[in-house]
Design a protein around this motif. Structure first.
Motif, short mmCIF file in Angstrom:
data_model
loop_
_atom_site.label_atom_id
_atom_site.label_comp_id
_atom_site.label_asym_id
_atom_site.label_seq_id
_atom_site.Cartn_x
_atom_site.Cartn_y
_atom_site.Cartn_z
N TYR A 77 0.82 -1.22 0.00
CA TYR A 77 0.00 0.00 0.00
C TYR A 77 0.86 1.28 0.00
O TYR A 77 0.40 2.33 0.40
N ARG A 78 2.07 1.16 -0.49
CA ARG A 78 2.93 2.34 -0.58
C ARG A 78 2.36 3.31 -1.63
O ARG A 78 1.64 2.90 -2.56
N ARG A 79 2.70 4.56 -1.52
CA ARG A 79 2.23 5.55 -2.48
C ARG A 79 2.99 5.40 -3.79
O ARG A 79 4.22 5.39 -3.81
N ARG A 80 2.24 5.29 -4.86
CA ARG A 80 2.86 5.17 -6.18
C ARG A 80 3.25 6.54 -6.72
O ARG A 80 2.74 7.57 -6.27
N GLY A 102 3.25 9.75 -8.71
CA GLY A 102 2.19 10.51 -9.34
C GLY A 102 0.85 10.41 -8.65
O GLY A 102 -0.12 11.05 -9.06
N ASP A 103 0.75 9.64 -7.58
CA ASP A 103 -0.51 9.48 -6.86
C ASP A 103 -0.55 10.50 -5.73
O ASP A 103 0.11 10.33 -4.70
N ASP A 104 -1.34 11.58 -5.92
CA ASP A 104 -1.44 12.63 -4.92
C ASP A 104 -2.81 12.66 -4.25
O ASP A 104 -3.17 13.62 -3.58
N GLN A 105 -3.61 11.62 -4.43
CA GLN A 105 -4.96 11.58 -3.86
C GLN A 105 -4.91 11.16 -2.40
O GLN A 105 -3.97 10.51 -1.94
N ASP A 106 -5.95 11.57 -1.69
CA ASP A 106 -6.10 11.12 -0.31
C ASP A 106 -6.42 9.63 -0.27
O ASP A 106 -7.04 9.09 -1.20
N GLY A 107 -6.03 9.00 0.82
CA GLY A 107 -6.36 7.59 0.98
C GLY A 107 -7.84 7.40 1.24
O GLY A 107 -8.53 8.31 1.72
#
Length: 361
Positions: free
Chosen positions: A70-73, A75-80
């Protein structure tokens, strides 16, 4: 073919169980087990290691897996995504640790009871209990007092008087200078007394040794033999009862290979029992900070065959008698100090008049 998550969970559970069982029995963290009690304590310790290893692998494995999956990919700047609580899961992870703690507690008590446990002291506590029924607050007052009323029994004093009947023990203890404390079960202050191991009730211990702790040494006296030594010798395969106290500050009698530790406290009489089952010499360590030279307060416990132990006892008794005879023979004519030392005063440059003046001061 995709393997179902339930199969993965089963396989991981089996692997974790096998790893935990193997490490719990092969951790190598404990020294040699040299007493019957050590085997019982090791069984409890190994069980705790099995459980702890399994919990550690599950928790740390879950953290590492979650951190990777579940690490941040990039370019992914969205909230969890919002995640709400799961009541059944919370109940489960609360109930499981509670059951584990309860199970280990029961197991611990069983081991503790198997090596003797504490005596209930029912006879000695009865007067306190009866007074507490008559006067509110009397039980609290009774547990906090150091000097018991004449109508109450003092277990520490009784044990101290019994030990002091041995002249060798009386010679090394300061019992006349240290008042013996009254038992205070309400605040956890008692004279620790270990019952015989189940199956040995009614049988006196094969060997009783009185131990006195002082800064910074252990003194061992063998009642009815006159033996006093700084090294504890015990026979293999026979139960040993240690009665101990301290002359100055709190010390702790600890032999790692026996898996037993007991405090030696001024004004209190402590007791510990063990049955050595392996020959050898083992370090006796003070496990209570007792002063600046605490680290040097060490001695040896020598476990030997019964015939070797009897030979050692005879040697110690002969040595004690020889020492006494030599002390008596030093001044057989009962000369005065000046007359006795006269042959030596010239050699060390002391005038006989000076010696006479010092003696009369």
């Amino acid at each position: 073919m995709k393997i179902p998550s339930s199969i993965w969970t089963l396989l991981i559970g089996i692997l974790l169980t096998l790893v935990s069982l193997w490490y719990g029995q092969n951790h190598g963290l404990l020294p040699t087990a040299a007493s019957d009690e050590a085997l019982l304590v090791d069984g409890l310790f190994n069980t705790m290691m099995i459980v702890s290893t399994g919990i550690f692998l599950i928790v740390e494995g879950g953290l590492i897996y979650s951190a990777i999956k579940y690490r941040r990919r990039a370019g992914d700047d969205q909230d969890g995504p919002p995640v709400h609580g799961n009541v059944p899961l919370e109940i489960l992870w609360t109930a499981i640790p509670a059951i584990i703690v309860l199970g280990i507690s029961v197991y611990s008590f069983d081991v503790y009871n198997s090596i003797g446990g504490f005596s209930p002291h029912a006879v000695h506590e009865a007067p306190i209990a009866s007074q507490a029924m008559k006067m509110p607050g009397a039980a609290i007052a009774a547990t906090l007092t150091d000097t018991p009323p004449s109508t109450e029994l003092n277990l520490n004093q009784e044990k101290s008087d019994e030990a002091m009947q041995d002249p060798a023990t009386a010679a090394v203890r300061n019992a006349d200078q240290i008042p013996q404390k009254q038992n205070a079960p309400g605040v956890g202050s008692v004279a620790p007394t270990i019952d015989p191991v189940p199956g040995k009730e009614g049988q006196p211990p094969a060997l009783v040794v009185n131990v006195t702790g002082l800064q910074y040494a252990w003194l061992f006296t063998y009642p009815e033999t006159g033996i006093t030594t700084g090294e504890l010798h015990v026979p293999i395969g026979r139960e040993v009862q240690i009665n101990m106290t301290a002359n100055d500050v709190i010390h702790a009698f600890w032999v790692p290979e026996f898996r037993l530790k007991q405090d030696a406290i001024p004004g209190r009489q402590s007791e510990i029992r063990f049955t050595p089952n392996k020959e050898g010499s083992y370090a006796l360590i003070c496990a209570e900070l007792c002063g600046p030279y605490h680290g040097a307060m060490r001695s040896q416990v020598v476990v030997e065959k019964p015939e070797a132990f009897e030979a050692w006892m005879q040697e110690q008794q002969v040595a004690s008698n020889d020492t006494l005879n030599q002390a008596v023979a030093v001044n057989p004519a009962e000369l005065s100090p000046a007359e006795f030392l006269a042959p030596y005063t010239h050699d060390i440059g002391i005038q006989s008049e000076t010696l006479h003046q010092l003696h009369n001061k």
